[in-house]
Design an enzyme around this catalytic site. Structure first.
Site, PDB file in Angstrom:
ATOM      1  N   GLU A 162      42.029  37.373  39.347  1.00  0.00           N
ATOM      2  CA  GLU A 162      40.909  37.301  38.401  1.00  0.00           C
ATOM      3  C   GLU A 162      40.259  35.914  38.310  1.00  0.00           C
ATOM      4  O   GLU A 162      39.028  35.816  38.409  1.00  0.00           O
ATOM      5  CB  GLU A 162      41.364  37.825  37.028  1.00  0.00           C
ATOM      6  CG  GLU A 162      41.491  39.354  37.061  1.00  0.00           C
ATOM      7  CD  GLU A 162      42.399  39.947  36.004  1.00  0.00           C
ATOM      8  OE1 GLU A 162      42.802  39.216  35.071  1.00  0.00           O
ATOM      9  OE2 GLU A 162      42.708  41.144  36.094  1.00  0.00           O
ATOM     10  N   ASP A 213      41.094  31.202  31.862  1.00  0.00           N
ATOM     11  CA  ASP A 213      40.893  32.638  31.649  1.00  0.00           C
ATOM     12  C   ASP A 213      41.789  33.125  30.516  1.00  0.00           C
ATOM     13  O   ASP A 213      42.993  33.318  30.710  1.00  0.00           O
ATOM     14  CB  ASP A 213      41.206  33.370  32.976  1.00  0.00           C
ATOM     15  CG  ASP A 213      41.010  34.879  32.877  1.00  0.00           C
ATOM     16  OD1 ASP A 213      40.746  35.389  31.777  1.00  0.00           O
ATOM     17  OD2 ASP A 213      41.140  35.545  33.923  1.00  0.00           O
TER      18      ASP A 213
END
Lengths: 615, 201
Positions: A190, A212
């Site tokens: 990701e 993140d």
């Protein structure tokens, strides 16, 4: 390297697959999922009729076999709690053993019939369903959304996974895609996908940190972006750290009555709404009380500090100072919290970037990579392993074979040897984690290499090969190769790490570094002492005649003292006894050397220095 | 010696070629040394920017992402190629790994595990450093020890250039063992520093 052929991931593509249909990018999230498409390097998130790109990762299973995904499933939760499932991503690739201790806090009912060694199933909508099956239903809904928006079939996708996702979770994600009728072109981490979005969409270059913070997880990756090359330098995270924890911290601060699961859920939902409002408002009403932004920030301060500590550690892992980082990219809904933004700015000394919607940036990056893979672009994505891989050796000590942050794909072979004369089998235990001793790491697979030809201790050469492919999937093989008797065992780990466990492990390793070192030294002292005893025993069998009765008696006594101390916890006593035995056996060893037998006792390993220090 | 043949079309393939000239199929990585694999001259001094350029250029052609649309066999070979490239790159990028590797190519006699200290003077130095680390109680103290070892490590790496140029085998051996110890010491000091740091306010 036939083993790579055998485990070639995937499913032979159809001839000319490249010409068939479009490839999308999918962010399959814990709380929300997003699907996007890129055409001619322009990415677009595919939205519903209200312009909303987020699809809640929630599935409703009706009595009549009806399956509903997203907002409509969410709204059915109040009336049909047993027919709705959410947060299934947390169970991907996880076995029953992984859940002991946490199942009470999970928002699902685990099916008791879960097979030993297999992935858990949850009871929802009147039957047991696997996480793969439920994820496949979410992917089907995303595929349908894409097909409706694009007016053509979609059969291929790049799907994102958390950077710290282990082998089993990655495999499960792939399997879910296959069930949904999607060919996975690539699993992309990701944070790496987010970097791709900034690099390709915004033309960003240099060294970047990707921060993140999602609903339940935190990842930090450091990447170098340069002319279409995305090189991950280091990655780290904490899977038990996200927006959900912020909600809980705020709820706890109110110390309201939380006597039933229903009450807990209600309070947490109210806390989440309050948190979201506090992004812009200075104070809100929460359960008849006024909560200021200061109250909220005080509640989450320890959590925010944990993310900052991780940032410092990852920078240190990569050997990079914060001044070298050109920019910090924010990913995940929780990065909307102003206190988080301020913390990021403090650590890196610069204002973070959020030009691309933090909820959508991962899917945008995945879509760009999907286009790059299918159109033959020049973009190059070089990722790393998030956690060290190793095998357990004598005394439970972990020998790291592939350290964390090693670029993938990677193939590493390491030789191990037998410990006892005539040993014919060797247990091989593959573990993942940063700690020094195997029980503190996560067990990935165990197998036994049999039929080792009888040899003296240390003569056999057992080669263990680890291969991690570009998707982060692991294959392990072992063979014994001294006598030309080649034996090969191959292992695909079946199910793996609990996400929380996984991220915890890296950071535990630093917290426990000194304690671990002490235990490792004790264990090494034991192994060394036992090895010495074995060596002397073997020497006595072959050359015992070199000693007279008194010498033999003294040696036996010293040997007895070593064995008596080995089971104890006192490293110094073990070392002292072993040293005495070694001292006593010196003249014996010299006489044996005269017989032409080489002495293998030379040198002191760096690892064992401390054991000679006497501290 | 027999000329290797392309696994796909059977045409002869040049020894170090990554692709078949006839059918363009990717070829297995073969037994190149790390310098040759990256197209660099063999020697201790490596231009890191040139190393990066060579590595990226080769990965652009050989990485499995370039073979998504190919048959499994070719994808598997590209994975072997990419793994061989990663190993070569990682080895040459890190000054200590590069030194060990080059020493092995030069048949310098290193202890099997590369970390065994058999020089009494170094052993003494190592023990004293460890004692100092064990006694250091603050981040600043640990940092000072860490910095000193880093500086010593940098100096030893700088000295290696000259030793390799002279092919001074005994000197190379001594320097590599010292670097192995310094490297491990810095790593331990770092773990201790982070530990002390996060425990603080």
């Amino acid at each position: 390297m036939t083993l790579l052929d055998i485990h070639e991931p995937g499913q032979t593509p159809l001839p000319h697959a490249g010409e068939r249909g479009l490839a999308v990018g999918i962010d399959l999230g814990t709380t929300n999922s997003v699907v996007a498409i890129a055409r001619e390097s322009v990415a677009e998130v595919l939205r519903d009729e209200h312009g909303d790109g987020l699809v809640p990762s929630v599935v409703f299973y009706g009595d009549d076999g009806q399956v509903i995904v997203g907002k409509d499933a969410q709204t059915r939760f109040a009336d049909n709690p047993d027919a709705v499932v959410s947060s299934i991503k947390r169970l991907m690739g996880r076995g029953a053993a992984d859940l002991s201790g946490v199942s009470g806090k999970l928002p699902y009912t685990i099916d008791p019939a879960t097979a030993e060694g297999g992935m858990v199933k949850v009871r929802v909508g009147g039957r047991a369903r696997s996480p793969v099956e439920i994820s496949a239903d979410i992917l089907r809904a995303l595929k349908a959304r894409a097909e409706a928006a694009l007016g053509q079939t979609v059969e291929r996708a790049v799907i994102t996974v958390p950077a710290y996702f282990d082998d089993a979770a990655r495999t499960a994600t792939r399997d879910a895609a296959r069930v949904a009728g999607l060919e996975v072109l690539r699993l992309v981490n990701e944070p790496t996908a987010a970097a791709l979005a900034y690099g390709l969409d915004k033309g960003v270059e240099g060294l970047y940190a990707i921060y993140d913070l999602g609903g339940g997880t935190f990842d930090l990756s450091l990447l170098r972006l340069e002319k279409g090359v995305f090189q991950v330098l280091a990655t780290g995270g904490d899977a038990a750290l996200g927006g959900d924890d912020f909600d809980r911290a705020l709820a706890e601060r109110l110390s309201v009555d939380l006597d039933s699961p229903g009450a807990v859920r209600r309070v947490l939902l109210a806390a989440r709404a309050a948190k979201e409002k506090l992004t812009s408002a200075d104070s809100v009403e929460l359960l008849t009380r006024t909560v200021s932004r200061e109250d909220f920030e005080a509640a989450i301060a320890p959590l925010v500090k944990r993310t900052a500590d991780i940032c410092v550690r990852v920078l240190s892992d990569a050997g990079i100072g914060d001044e070298a980082v050109r920019g910090v990219v924010l990913v995940g809904g929780s990065t909307r919290v102003p206190a988080v933004r301020r913390a990021v700015e403090r650590v890196f000394g610069k204002a973070p970037l959020s030009d691309i919607d933090p909820d959508e940036v991962v899917a945008v990056g995945a879509a760009l990579q999907a286009e790059a893979l299918t159109s033959g672009s020049d973009t190059l994505l070089l990722d790393v392993t998030p956690l060290s891989l190793g095998i357990e050796t004598m005394g439970g000590i972990v020998e790291k074979v592939i350290p964390r942050n090693t670029p993938i794909p990677v193939t590493v072979g390491q030789e191990f040897t037998t410990y006892q004369d005539g040993q014919s089998a060797m247990a091989i235990h593959v573990v993942q984690g940063e700690r020094e001793l195997a029980p503190d790491c996560r067990s990935l697979a165990r197998f036994e290499l049999r039929g080792i030809p009888p040899m003296t201790a240390g003569a056999a050469r057992i080669r263990v090969t680890f291969s991690v492919d570009a998707d982060g999937l692991l294959t392990v093989a072992a063979e014994e190769k001294t006598t030309g008797v080649v034996q090969r065992v191959e292992v695909k780990p079946t199910y793996g790490l609990d996400e929380d466990e996984l991220a915890d492990m890296i950071y535990d390793s630093l917290e426990h570094a000194e304690d671990d070192m002490r235990r490792r030294l004790l264990q090494e002292a034991r192994v060394e002492a036992q090895r010495l005893v074995h060596a002397i025993d073997a020497a006595l069998v072959s050359d015992g005649d070199l000693l007279d009765g008194a010498e033999r008696g003294a040696l036996d006594q010293a040997r007895g003292r070593v064995l008596a101390n080995v089971s104890g916890e006192d490293r110094e006593a073990i070392n002292a006894a072993a040293q005495a035995l070694e001292e006593l056996s010196k003249s014996f060893a010299e006489r044996r050397m005269d017989r032409g037998i080489r002495d293998a006792l030379a040198g002191v390993s760096v690892d064992r220095l401390e054991s000679r220090m006497g501290n | 010696m027999q000329t290797p043949m392309c696994w796909s079309c059977g045409a002869p393939v040049e020894a170090a070629a990554s692709f078949c000239a006839a059918c363009q199929a990717v070829q297995p990585p073969g037994q190149l040394d790390h310098f040759a694999r990256l197209g660099l001259g063999r020697g201790y001094t490596v231009d890191l920017a040139a190393l990066d350029r060579a590595y990226f250029a080769l990965q652009r052609r050989l990485h499995p992402d370039r073979f998504v649309r190919k048959q499994p066999r070719e994808r598997a070979i590209s994975q072997q190629q990419a793994a061989a490239l990663n190993e070569a790159y990682e080895t040459l990028k890190h000054p200590i790994r590069r030194a060990r590797y080059l020493a092995e190519l030069m048949d310098v006699d290193l202890p099997g595990d590369g970390r065994t200290i058999d020089d009494p003077q170094l052993l003494m130095e190592a023990m004293e450093a460890r004692e100092a680390l064990a006694e250091a109680g603050t981040v600043a103290e640990v940092q000072a020890l860490e910095r000193r070892s880093r500086d010593e490590s940098d100096a030893a790496i700088a000295a290696l250039r000259e030793l390799f140029t002279r092919a001074d085998q005994a000197g190379i051996r001594r320097a590599i063992l010292r670097l192995a110890y310094l490297d491990k010491f810095v790593e331990e000091a770092r773990a201790r520093r982070l530990n002390l740091g996060s425990a603080g306010p």
